[in-house]
Each structure stands twice: as structure tokens, then as C-alpha cells.
Write an enzyme that holds these catalytic residues in place. Structure first.
Site, PDB file in Angstrom:
ATOM      1  N   CYS A   1       1.022  -1.205  -0.034  1.00  0.00           N
ATOM      2  CA  CYS A   1       0.205   0.195   0.076  1.00  0.00           C
ATOM      3  C   CYS A   1       0.713   1.121  -0.123  1.00  0.00           C
ATOM      4  O   CYS A   1       2.095   1.285  -0.005  1.00  0.00           O
ATOM      5  CB  CYS A   1      -0.989  -0.012   1.417  1.00  0.00           C
ATOM      6  SG  CYS A   1      -0.224   0.330   2.637  1.00  0.00           S
ATOM      7  N   GLY A   2       0.307   2.375   0.086  1.00  0.00           N
ATOM      8  CA  GLY A   2       0.975   3.648  -0.125  1.00  0.00           C
ATOM      9  C   GLY A   2       2.275   3.744   0.848  1.00  0.00           C
ATOM     10  O   GLY A   2       3.281   4.164   0.568  1.00  0.00           O
TER      11      GLY A   2
END
Length: 95
Positions: free
Chosen positions: A10-11
Site C-alpha cells: 500500500c502507499g
């Protein structure tokens, strides 16, 4: 039996990847599939993907990788989770 390596990205490599990793761990346990899950950021995927059997991300990846990828936004929204479950199982069982 082979132990698969799965990147969960994820980010920031913390929040949404944790939600996805927990869902994937449960899915694998229910189906008696052994795998190592590695949480990472989207930017780390490129350097880690050569040792992975599957990449699961919470957002679109910035490029195409040789390793199979699944965008698991459904695990965050709650819509279409069964379809993602089946994709993961199909990919891991075909190895």
C-alpha cells in the site's frame, strides 16, 4: 509443499496493507496454503518482486511486473471480496 511469498503493498506499507494482509492470512489458513506475507510500500515492490510469487496491492501499481498482481481494493471497500479470494487461491494453487 512450497511456501509462496506474497507481497502486500500500500502507499505507506502500514494501514491498508495490514487490513489486506489479515484477510489474506485468514484465507490461506482456511485453505491450508502456506505462504510468507511481506508488507511493503508500493515504491518497494520493484526491489522485492523478484522473490515474490504474488503481489497484492491496495491501489494500482505504477508499472507492470513479471510477478502476478492483484489489486485488492475490494478488501478495503468490502465489495467483491469473494472474487479476489478466488483469484488469490487460483494463482497460488497453480504453482
Amino acid at each position: 509443499m512450497k511456501i509462496s511469498t506474497i507481497l502486500v503493498a500500500c502507499g505507506a506499507g502500514i494501514a491498508t496493507s495490514t487490513i489486506v494482509a489479515q484477510r489474506v492470512e485468514s484465507l490461506l489458513k482456511e485453505n491450508k496454503i502456506r505462504a510468507e506475507l511481506i508488507q511493503c510500500t508500493i515504491s518497494e515492490v520493484g526491489s522485492l518482486q523478484s522473490n515474490a510469487d504474488l503481489i497484492i496491492s491496495t491501489t494500482l501499481l505504477p508499472k507492470v511486473y513479471e510477478t502476478p498482481t492483484i489489486v485488492a481494493t475490494s478488501y478495503i471497500t468490502g465489495v467483491g471480496m469473494e472474487k479476489i479470494d478466488q483469484q488469490i487461491l487460483d494463482l497460488l494453487k497453480s504453482e
